[in-house]
Design a protein around this motif. Structure first.
Motif, PDB file in Angstrom:
ATOM      1  N   HIS A   1      61.659  -2.046  23.545  1.00  0.00           N
ATOM      2  CA  HIS A   1      60.892  -2.784  24.552  1.00  0.00           C
ATOM      3  C   HIS A   1      60.159  -1.802  25.461  1.00  0.00           C
ATOM      4  CE1 HIS A   1      63.327  -6.140  23.219  1.00  0.00           C
ATOM      5  NE2 HIS A   1      62.605  -6.962  23.964  1.00  0.00           N
ATOM      6  N   PHE A   2      59.051  -2.259  25.978  1.00  0.00           N
ATOM      7  CA  PHE A   2      58.255  -1.445  26.905  1.00  0.00           C
ATOM      8  C   PHE A   2      57.955  -2.262  28.152  1.00  0.00           C
ATOM      9  CE2 PHE A   2      57.257  -0.319  22.558  1.00  0.00           C
ATOM     10  CZ  PHE A   2      57.392   1.065  22.544  1.00  0.00           C
TER      11      PHE A   2
ATOM     12  N   LYS B   1      64.920   2.147  27.879  1.00  0.00           N
ATOM     13  CA  LYS B   1      66.102   2.599  27.130  1.00  0.00           C
ATOM     14  C   LYS B   1      66.714   1.367  26.443  1.00  0.00           C
ATOM     15  CE  LYS B   1      67.225   6.811  29.424  1.00  0.00           C
ATOM     16  NZ  LYS B   1      67.104   6.940  30.874  1.00  0.00           N
ATOM     17  N   PRO B   2      67.501   1.585  25.363  1.00  0.00           N
ATOM     18  CA  PRO B   2      68.094   0.431  24.678  1.00  0.00           C
ATOM     19  C   PRO B   2      68.842  -0.471  25.671  1.00  0.00           C
ATOM     20  CG  PRO B   2      68.503   2.435  23.442  1.00  0.00           C
ATOM     21  CD  PRO B   2      67.848   2.860  24.718  1.00  0.00           C
ATOM     22  N   GLY B   3      68.579  -1.757  25.604  1.00  0.00           N
ATOM     23  CA  GLY B   3      69.229  -2.710  26.509  1.00  0.00           C
ATOM     24  C   GLY B   3      68.527  -2.842  27.846  1.00  0.00           C
ATOM     25  N   GLY B   4      67.524  -2.028  28.080  1.00  0.00           N
ATOM     26  CA  GLY B   4      66.811  -2.057  29.357  1.00  0.00           C
ATOM     27  C   GLY B   4      66.039  -3.335  29.608  1.00  0.00           C
ATOM     28  N   GLU B   5      65.887  -4.143  28.565  1.00  0.00           N
ATOM     29  CA  GLU B   5      65.179  -5.410  28.726  1.00  0.00           C
ATOM     30  C   GLU B   5      66.127  -6.534  29.152  1.00  0.00           C
ATOM     31  OE1 GLU B   5      66.036  -4.022  25.964  1.00  0.00           O
ATOM     32  OE2 GLU B   5      66.649  -5.498  24.471  1.00  0.00           O
ATOM     33  N   ILE B   6      67.430  -6.242  29.137  1.00  0.00           N
ATOM     34  CA  ILE B   6      68.408  -7.294  29.451  1.00  0.00           C
ATOM     35  C   ILE B   6      68.815  -7.211  30.916  1.00  0.00           C
ATOM     36  CG2 ILE B   6      70.708  -8.219  28.897  1.00  0.00           C
ATOM     37  CD1 ILE B   6      70.234  -6.733  26.117  1.00  0.00           C
TER      38      ILE B   6
END
Lengths: 168, 179
Positions: B3-4, B80-85
């Motif tokens: 994600h960006f 970073k991984p999971g940064g969209e949650i």
């Protein structure tokens, strides 16, 4: 005693116009009981409407007396409503609502401050009551479900509404 | 999926959202969360986006060139991984209004009171209003109180700040009616 699953949008049944109940038979009593059981089981809920259980008949239950906010205000306790209809509305208030059928989203909704609602209760008695505050909001929210409206259809402002007013 | 966070800012005019989202759509991006608003004369967009076929910014660096050519500034942050949650935030939601004659440091001093006590600000809007000779600063914020913090405590802290800053501050519990 039957706790039912609450339908989650985009289930199309949540957008249907529900039909009036003409024969107040055993199945209506069962529906009211399911609504009460589901509302209690849902813990945080203060009301459930029949279409949220997939039953497209005009019935809903509301009980704000167990909620943190509702119990501080005057209320009618458990209301079991068949063919409910709001016949009078007064004032407006903006409240932030959430709904079990639309998880993880809340929005500011304009509701009437005080309403008069008529319905048949679980004993088939015709009731006309005036409700204010949280109870009035809960009833308006549940009755909207009977016409296929979700609170998403009623959101009146984004959070920044205050700053959107046109300046002179 | 990577994600960006995409930020776009430029002079407000009709058609910005349309141009931005057309590019995103045609390039196969999904928009998860987004928030867009007018600040001053600028339209600002912040979007969380993803595309199953894209994992680094190099893959789409040129995608937004047409926006730059239209005087929009584009910034991309790789999450970073999971940064969209969004992490689960527990606690009472409260609303704080601060307003008064404009002076430096209003936002900072209110935010510091909250930040020092680990109170998470979830939404914040400020606006300079009133006439040029007597500008009034208005700030509205929503915060989530940690479980061990009572709203009355905030009121006490804000009362002190009110004196210090000579502004009006009100605190109230923001009840979300779960129906």
């Amino acid at each position: 005693m039957a706790v039912k699953d609450v339908l989650i949008y985009p289930d199309p049944r949540l957008k249907e116009q529900c039909l009036p109940i003409i024969n107040f038979d055993e199945s209506v009593q069962q529906l009211l009981q399911d609504l009460v059981d589901t509302m209690i089981d849902a813990g945080h809920s203060v009301g459930v409407a029949a279409p949220q259980l997939g039953d497209l008949r005009r019935a809903a239950v509301v009980d704000v007396s167990k909620s943190k906010l509702g119990k501080k205000q005057e209320n009618h306790g458990l209301l079991q409503m068949v063919n409910p209809e709001i016949i009078e509305k007064e004032g407006t208030q903006i409240v932030r609502e959430g709904c079990m059928s639309v998880p993880e989203y809340t929005g500011n909704v304009t509701r009437s401050e005080s309403i008069v609602v008529q319905f048949l209760d679980h004993n088939q008695q015709h009731q006309v009551i005036r409700c204010d505050g949280f109870e009035a909001i809960a009833i308006q929210h549940e009755l909207d479900h009977l016409d296929g409206f979700l609170f998403l259809d009623r959101v009146s402002s984004l959070k920044t509404d205050l700053f959107r007013r046109k300046q002179k | 999926m990577q994600h960006f966070a995409l930020t776009i800012i430029g002079r407000d005019r009709p058609g910005i959202v349309s141009q931005v989202t057309e590019i995103l759509f045609k390039a196969g991006f999904n928009i998860a969360d987004s928030s867009c608003s007018i600040l001053g004369g600028q339209f600002s967009m912040i979007l969380i986006i993803s595309n199953p076929n894209i994992s680094t910014t190099e893959d789409f660096i040129d995608t937004f060139k047409p926006l730059e050519e239209n005087n929009l500034s584009v910034f991309i942050r790789t999450l970073k991984p999971g940064g969209e949650i969004r992490s689960e935030l527990e606690g009472e939601l409260c609303m704080i209004s601060v307003y008064g004659a404009d002076k430096p440091g209003i936002v900072f001093q209110v935010a510091k009171e909250l930040g020092d006590r680990h109170i998470n600000i979830t939404d914040l809007n400020t606006k300079l209003v009133g006439d040029k000779l007597k500008p009034v600063y208005v700030m509205m914020l929503e915060a989530i109180l940690p479980l061990d913090t009572e709203i009355e405590e905030i009121e006490i802290w804000m009362q002190e700040l009110k004196q210090k800053l000579q502004v009006d501050i009100s605190v109230r519990s923001l009840v979300v009616m779960e129906l």
